[in-house]
Design a protein around this motif. Structure first.
Motif, short mmCIF file in Angstrom:
data_model
loop_
_atom_site.label_atom_id
_atom_site.label_comp_id
_atom_site.label_asym_id
_atom_site.label_seq_id
_atom_site.Cartn_x
_atom_site.Cartn_y
_atom_site.Cartn_z
N ALA A 376 6.46 36.04 66.12
CA ALA A 376 7.48 37.06 65.88
C ALA A 376 8.59 36.54 64.99
N VAL A 377 8.94 37.35 63.99
CA VAL A 377 10.06 37.04 63.11
C VAL A 377 11.37 37.41 63.83
N ASP A 378 12.45 36.71 63.52
CA ASP A 378 13.72 36.92 64.19
C ASP A 378 14.33 38.27 63.82
N THR A 379 14.36 39.19 64.78
CA THR A 379 15.11 40.45 64.65
C THR A 379 16.00 40.64 65.88
N ALA A 380 16.35 39.55 66.52
CA ALA A 380 17.09 39.62 67.78
C ALA A 380 18.57 39.88 67.58
N SER A 381 19.07 39.74 66.37
CA SER A 381 20.48 40.00 66.10
C SER A 381 20.59 40.64 64.72
N VAL A 382 21.69 41.35 64.51
CA VAL A 382 21.84 42.07 63.24
C VAL A 382 22.45 41.17 62.18
N GLY A 383 22.27 41.58 60.92
CA GLY A 383 22.85 40.87 59.81
C GLY A 383 21.80 40.36 58.86
N ILE A 447 30.88 45.94 67.55
CA ILE A 447 29.84 46.43 66.62
C ILE A 447 30.38 46.73 65.24
N PHE A 448 31.70 46.87 65.07
CA PHE A 448 32.27 47.24 63.78
C PHE A 448 32.58 45.98 62.96
N ALA A 449 32.44 46.13 61.64
CA ALA A 449 32.90 45.08 60.75
C ALA A 449 34.41 45.01 60.82
N PRO A 450 35.02 43.84 60.56
CA PRO A 450 36.48 43.72 60.64
C PRO A 450 37.19 44.76 59.77
N ASN A 511 28.78 45.78 61.93
CA ASN A 511 28.66 44.36 61.57
C ASN A 511 27.26 43.98 61.11
N ASP A 512 26.36 44.98 60.99
CA ASP A 512 25.06 44.70 60.36
C ASP A 512 25.11 44.91 58.86
N GLY A 513 26.33 45.32 58.36
CA GLY A 513 26.52 45.50 56.92
C GLY A 513 26.24 46.90 56.42
#
Length: 523
Positions: A376-383, A447-450, A511-513
């Motif tokens: 499995a490829v890393d999709t455990a966190s956003v970004g 969850i929000f970008a700064p 924060n996932d862009g």
């Protein structure tokens, strides 16, 4: 005299069998050679003989035994590549030819073979270079000659060949700790005088002769699982060939076929299961010994000609092949993750990649990614993410490839009371608006970008249709909350009374862009 005649008859039968088990072969095109290199002449061994075997032990090349006519040899000679000279060592306890050798736990084993004019034997002995002595070991379960011997997973294997009853497919394993032999899974194709090589503890048995003549069959034995598998066949069917391994590549050399002997050299890459042609030997040769030392392959003794049952030109000559240097790094292909792809948080994505050395190169030593192919490829966190694969060949050339991908929240748009683009939201300036959405689970409140969400003025279109927001809340300021029961986030957006009569766009940046928009007109 009677015993002598019996031995002569055995030798005659053996030679007839060798001569008759022939078939037409396909001649390889010599135009190009995938693995080029140089053949040079080295110092000869002490006497001309064939079926002398070769092996390397502790950085020394040895030649062991052999035949010439009805004479079998017990000679052991050691080669010094620096001085290009051979030195005698202690002779074997039993003279033999048609035998095979293997190196295991610092000892050189001589296994089976034939004595004198064709008396097949089962005896086994081992040479200790530290004491320059031979010692008897447990004999094979049956007489065996014209077989192969290989070492894998700390055991020695005697495979194929012939005995008094005919061709053998049997595979017998020797355990040095107990000095015992055990039958293992037989080779699928019974044959004699094949070649053998070992790469990464996998034993490759190549070519040889069966009841219908020379074969191109290549079969691989995995000692760890006691199973055989079929590999790509030799380009040229033949027997009495030899093989050696250097830089992870198997070289097969010489041999005999339909009333001829060969100069052919072929290379096999176990990682790709592909055969290529190498630089041919200067003259035809078969029934020789071969081993690799310090990246150079040595061909020792043997016959130079075979012509319809007539063996001519038993030699003491030694030649050596040095492959050209490999300065090309392996290529890398990454099919998953895909470059610049966007994946959802927690999405199942399987890594898929491969590495390949150039044809005829030194061979692939390693191919490793951020995770193993199939994992499995890393999709455990956003970004933003990168996936990296590194490759190295046996010559030390390295290459790296990366692909970049993005992991984002599973966002399906805003829920009412806010309408999604292209609809215009109409509300009172100064009201507090619940901006609702889901991210497929509780992702926390960070969850929000700064600095987001933010809003900015946009031009109003007097003719643009809109819908009144029918739900507002009382709030002293903007705030974010999560309702687990509804799996919904609610961001309370506190608007400004000064915005009356204007239009604005709300920008929600996670924060996932990713950015998400809603338009408003204030009354």
């Amino acid at each position: 005299m009677k015993r002598t005649r019996k031995r002569t008859n055995k030798a005659t039968i053996l030679m007839i069998l060798i001569a008759t088990l022939l078939t037409v072969h396909f001649v390889a095109s010599p135009q190009s050679f995938a693995q080029a290199g140089t053949w040079t002449t080295k110092a000869p061994i002490s006497s001309a003989r064939y079926f002398s075997r070769a092996a390397t032990l502790n950085g020394v090349l040895y030649t062991v035994g052999g035949w010439n006519g009805c004479t079998s040899y017990s000679n052991l000679e050691a080669y010094d590549p620096i001085s290009d000279s051979w030195m005698p060592r202690a002779s074997m306890l039993t003279s033999r030819g048609y035998h095979q050798v293997g190196v295991l736990n610092g000892l050189l084993y001589a296994v089976g073979g034939s004595v004198g004019c064709g008396a097949h034997i089962a005896s086994v002995e081992a040479y200790d270079p530290t004491t320059n002595t031979w010692s008897a070991k447990a004999s094979l379960p049956e007489i065996r000659t014209a077989h192969v011997v290989a070492v894998a997973n700390g055991k020695l294997y005697a495979i194929g060949g012939i005995n008094g009853g005919g061709l053998l497919a049997s595979n017998t394993e020797y355990d040095p700790t107990t000095n015992t032999w055990t039958e293992r899974a037989p080779m699928p194709t019974a044959r004699y005088f094949p070649a053998v090589a070992v790469v990464n503890d996998i034993i490759y048995v190549m070519g040889g002769a069966g009841n219908s003549g020379e074969v191109a069959t290549v079969e691989a034995y995995d000692a760890a699982t006691n199973t055989w598998s079929t590999k790509a066949p030799l380009p040229l069917a033949r027997s009495v060939l030899e093989a050696a391994t250097t830089n992870g590549i198997i070289y097969t050399m010489g041999g005999q076929g339909s009333c001829s002997s060969f100069t052919d050299v072929e290379t096999y890459d176990p990682t790709t299961d592909i055969w290529s042609f190498g630089t041919p030997m200067p003259t035809p040769r078969y029934a020789f010994g071969s081993a690799a030392l310090n990246g150079t392959i040595y061909v020792v003794g043997g016959y130079t000609q075979y012509a319809c049952g007539s063996n001519e030109g038993s030699v003491s000559g030694v030649i050596a092949f040095t492959p050209e240097g490999d300065d090309t790094a392996p290529s890398i292909t990454i099919t998953s993750p895909v470059e610049a792809a966007t994946y959802l948080l927690g999405q199942s994505v399987t890594a898929s990649y491969s590495c390949e050395d150039e044809a005829g190169g030194s061979g692939l030593a390693s191919c490793t990614g951020s995770v193993a192919t199939g994992a499995a490829v890393d999709t455990a966190s956003v970004g933003p993410k990168t996936f990296t694969v590194n490759a190295e060949d046996n010559a030390g050339n390295q290459s790296t490839r990366q692909v970049s991908y993005q992991v984002v929240y599973s966002f399906a748009g805003f829920f009412q009371p806010v309408y999604n683009l292209p609809l215009l939201n109409i509300t009172n300036a100064g009201s507090s608006i619940p901006v609702k959405f889901s991210l497929s689970g509780n992702q926390g409140l960070g969850i929000f970008a700064p600095g987001y969400p933010v809003s900015g003025p946009i031009a109003c279109d007097a003719n643009e249709l809109g819908s009144e927001i029918d739900e507002t809340v009382t709030a002293g300021g903007s705030a974010l909350s999560y309702d687990a029961g509804a799996d919904q986030y609610s961001y309370v957006w506190k608007t400004n009374k000064a915005w009356k009569g204007t239009c604005r766009i709300l920008v929600v940046r996670f924060n996932d862009g990713t950015d998400h928009f809603a338009k408003f007109r204030f009354k």
